[in-house]
Design an enzyme around this catalytic site. Structure first.
Site, PDB file in Angstrom:
ATOM      1  N   GLU A  85       0.840  -1.208   0.000  1.00  0.00           N
ATOM      2  CA  GLU A  85       0.000   0.000   0.000  1.00  0.00           C
ATOM      3  C   GLU A  85       0.867   1.246   0.000  1.00  0.00           C
ATOM      4  O   GLU A  85       1.722   1.425   0.881  1.00  0.00           O
ATOM      5  CB  GLU A  85      -0.909  -0.006   1.236  1.00  0.00           C
ATOM      6  CG  GLU A  85      -1.855   1.183   1.269  1.00  0.00           C
ATOM      7  CD  GLU A  85      -2.796   1.148   2.470  1.00  0.00           C
ATOM      8  OE1 GLU A  85      -3.125   0.051   2.957  1.00  0.00           O
ATOM      9  OE2 GLU A  85      -3.192   2.246   2.913  1.00  0.00           O
ATOM     10  N   LYS A 281      -6.763  -0.653  11.745  1.00  0.00           N
ATOM     11  CA  LYS A 281      -6.227  -1.115  10.451  1.00  0.00           C
ATOM     12  C   LYS A 281      -4.948  -0.344  10.147  1.00  0.00           C
ATOM     13  O   LYS A 281      -3.955  -0.913   9.684  1.00  0.00           O
ATOM     14  CB  LYS A 281      -7.288  -0.902   9.364  1.00  0.00           C
ATOM     15  CG  LYS A 281      -6.951  -1.479   8.009  1.00  0.00           C
ATOM     16  CD  LYS A 281      -6.148  -0.562   7.119  1.00  0.00           C
ATOM     17  CE  LYS A 281      -5.940  -1.193   5.754  1.00  0.00           C
ATOM     18  NZ  LYS A 281      -5.086  -0.389   4.873  1.00  0.00           N
ATOM     19  N   ASP A 297       4.454 -14.265  11.633  1.00  0.00           N
ATOM     20  CA  ASP A 297       3.107 -14.644  11.199  1.00  0.00           C
ATOM     21  C   ASP A 297       2.135 -13.474  11.440  1.00  0.00           C
ATOM     22  O   ASP A 297       1.660 -13.278  12.560  1.00  0.00           O
ATOM     23  CB  ASP A 297       2.702 -15.888  12.012  1.00  0.00           C
ATOM     24  CG  ASP A 297       1.303 -16.393  11.681  1.00  0.00           C
ATOM     25  OD1 ASP A 297       0.527 -15.657  11.051  1.00  0.00           O
ATOM     26  OD2 ASP A 297       0.993 -17.529  12.079  1.00  0.00           O
ATOM     27  N   HIS A 394      -1.740  10.734   0.155  1.00  0.00           N
ATOM     28  CA  HIS A 394      -2.008   9.400  -0.365  1.00  0.00           C
ATOM     29  C   HIS A 394      -2.082   9.411  -1.888  1.00  0.00           C
ATOM     30  O   HIS A 394      -1.491   8.564  -2.552  1.00  0.00           O
ATOM     31  CB  HIS A 394      -3.330   8.915   0.232  1.00  0.00           C
ATOM     32  CG  HIS A 394      -3.608   7.488  -0.074  1.00  0.00           C
ATOM     33  ND1 HIS A 394      -2.946   6.473   0.557  1.00  0.00           N
ATOM     34  CD2 HIS A 394      -4.453   6.913  -0.962  1.00  0.00           C
ATOM     35  CE1 HIS A 394      -3.380   5.320   0.082  1.00  0.00           C
ATOM     36  NE2 HIS A 394      -4.296   5.565  -0.843  1.00  0.00           N
TER      37      HIS A 394
HETATM   38  C1  MEV Z   1      -5.190   3.473   5.353  1.00  0.00           C
HETATM   39  O1  MEV Z   1      -4.666   2.229   4.938  1.00  0.00           O
HETATM   40  C2  MEV Z   1      -5.126   3.576   6.849  1.00  0.00           C
HETATM   41  C3  MEV Z   1      -5.837   4.793   7.443  1.00  0.00           C
HETATM   42  O2  MEV Z   1      -7.192   4.814   6.991  1.00  0.00           O
HETATM   43  C4  MEV Z   1      -5.767   4.634   8.921  1.00  0.00           C
HETATM   44  C5  MEV Z   1      -6.604   5.631   9.700  1.00  0.00           C
HETATM   45  O3  MEV Z   1      -7.605   6.121   9.149  1.00  0.00           O
HETATM   46  O4  MEV Z   1      -6.250   5.860  10.870  1.00  0.00           O
HETATM   47  C6  MEV Z   1      -5.206   6.065   6.970  1.00  0.00           C
END
Ligand code: MEV
Length: 441
Positions: A85, A281, A297, A394
């Site tokens: 990513e 995430k 792992d 991003h």
């Molecule tokens: C993107 O992979 C992860 C984010 O969405 C995490 C977050 O919102 O804290 C940028």
């Protein structure tokens, strides 16, 4: 119609590819070359990869990146990350640099005990089972001593076994619960071996005991397996600095306003499950990438982390913030069961390189590094989210992916980068821009 194939796993790698190309890949010779093109040049090295898993036909590449300037417990590290990513490595690097001038990252391992269970059914008298367990506990532990000898020599082993009565949740359901110390190994094989042996020994002891004559059938082992939930194998990572030092010269937001928005974002991650999931995430974007790079792992780590995030009866964000006496403190505490010996850590050439890059850490040090990267990732994400928003950075990284997808040439890339340094990036906008260049030509 496609027919099922039997004996696929017995075919050679070339035969497997022949089958796939003929049946699923339109007999395409270029696809065959593509699959084979990702084989390692060195056949010995390729054999190592082929043997990691079954039915291997090729390698699937992921970017191997690094985060420089990561100060952890006053040691300056360059941390390897494997992730596809865009923006994750960049975000961590940004956070690493930000905290470098503010004391760096701190981390401390709190505990390292792992656990596993023999899940079994006992239909007989509960008290009789409990007193029997106490009477044979020593013998049970001794029965696995040949299997724990090596681990004991390294300072670990089977720490304790308990009998857990779960009959109020499920009829006749009990567990033999084992606590383990596995030192620098993740220890899954060790724990599973011991648990299976304990299950067998316990069954044998019941059968051999005259008090249980005629009741042997009341005991049934359902399964013996480690738990990937390791709430007693925990690390904490944190950063802290005086409030004023949070002021970003590139932003017109005051440090006070930043802290308020940042703290609010943390609180939202505690109360809203939708946000908590994305929040965590992001943390695992960082942690998983280090876990992969070091041959650990990541599925075990993810599963454990999400269970931990639900430990108060509700799924919540994993990081915490406090502001006390003019000091901002941001922390992440979570279980991480990692190894720096055994498994892929020694077999995968790049996992070996990663561990070398980190100065040959022991498992505790790798726990600290991984937690710090998770914290760095979350700090960078929240910092962007509560200031500029996430898309600016991003999409800049994503522009490269879009240009690759559109097979842009060097000239087109140059022009696109210039144009989109001020324009909003979207797939459609970039495609239209490239098409307009192509039409013009
Ligand atoms: C993107 O992979 C992860 C984010 O969405 C995490 C977050 O919102 O804290 C940028």
């Amino acid at each position: 119609m496609i027919k099922p194939i039997s004996g696929f796993s017995k075919l050679s790698k070339e035969e497997k590819i022949n089958f796939l190309v003929d049946v699923y890949l339109g007999k395409s010779e270029s696809t065959r070359s593509l699959i084979q093109g990702f084989w390692h040049n060195n056949t010995e090295d390729q054999k190592v990869f082929d043997e990691f898993s079954e039915n291997t036909i090729s390698n699937f590449y992921f970017p191997y990146g690094v985060v420089p300037n990561m100060m952890i417990n006053q040691k300056l590290l360059c941390v390897p990350m494997v992730i596809e990513e865009s923006s994750v490595v960049a975000a961590c690097s940004k956070a690493a640099k930000f905290w470098l001038n503010r004391g760096g990252f701190n981390a401390k391992v709190i505990s390292t005990t792992k656990n596993g269970q023999v899940h079994f059914i006992w239909k007989g008298d509960s008290d009789k089972l409990k007193s029997f367990f106490e009477s044979v506990k020593e013998e049970l532990i001794n029965s696995v001593s040949p299997l724990v000898k090596n681990m004991e020599a390294r300072g670990g082993g089977l720490l304790d076994i308990k009998l857990i009565d779960r009959t109020s949740d499920e009829p006749d359901y009990y567990q033999l619960w084992g606590d383990f110390e596995t030192c620098d190994a993740m220890g899954a094989n060790f724990i599973n071996t011991i648990l299976e042996a304990l299950g067998n020994s316990f069954t044998d002891l019941v059968k051999a005991n005259s008090e249980f004559q005629g009741e042997e059938k009341d005991l049934q082992v359902i399964m013996a397996i480690l738990s990937n939930y390791t709430p007693e194998c925990v690390v904490e990572a944190w950063v802290e600095c005086p409030i004023e030092e949070l002021q970003d010269p590139a932003s017109d937001m005051s440090s006070q306003e930043f802290i308020e928005k940042f703290s609010r974002a943390i609180r939202i991650s505690k109360i809203d499950v939708n946000r908590a999931t994305t929040h965590n995430k992001g943390i695992f974007n960082g942690i998983d990438a280090v876990i992969l790079a070091t041959g650990n792992d990541f599925r075990a780590i993810e599963a454990c982390g999400h269970t931990w995030a639900s430990r108060h009866g509700k799924y919540q964000g994993l990081t915490d913030v406090t502001v006390n006496d003019g000091k901002f403190r941001f922390s992440l505490k979570l279980p991480l069961s990692l190894g720096t010996v055994g498994g892929l850590t020694a077999l995968h050439p790049l996992a070996r390189t990663s561990l070398e890059m980190l100065g040959h850490p022991n498992a505790k040090e790798l726990m600290e590094v991984s937690a710090c990267i998770g914290l760095a990732q979350n700090f960078a994400a929240l910092r962007s989210l509560v200031t500029t928003g996430i898309q600016k950075g991003h999409m800049k990284m994503h522009l490269m992916n879009i240009l690759n997808h559109l097979e842009a040439n060097d000239e087109e890339r140059k022009k696109a980068k210039l144009n989109f340094s001020t324009e909003t990036i979207s797939y459609q906008a970039v495609r239209d821009f490239i098409n307009s260049l192509r039409q013009y030509h």
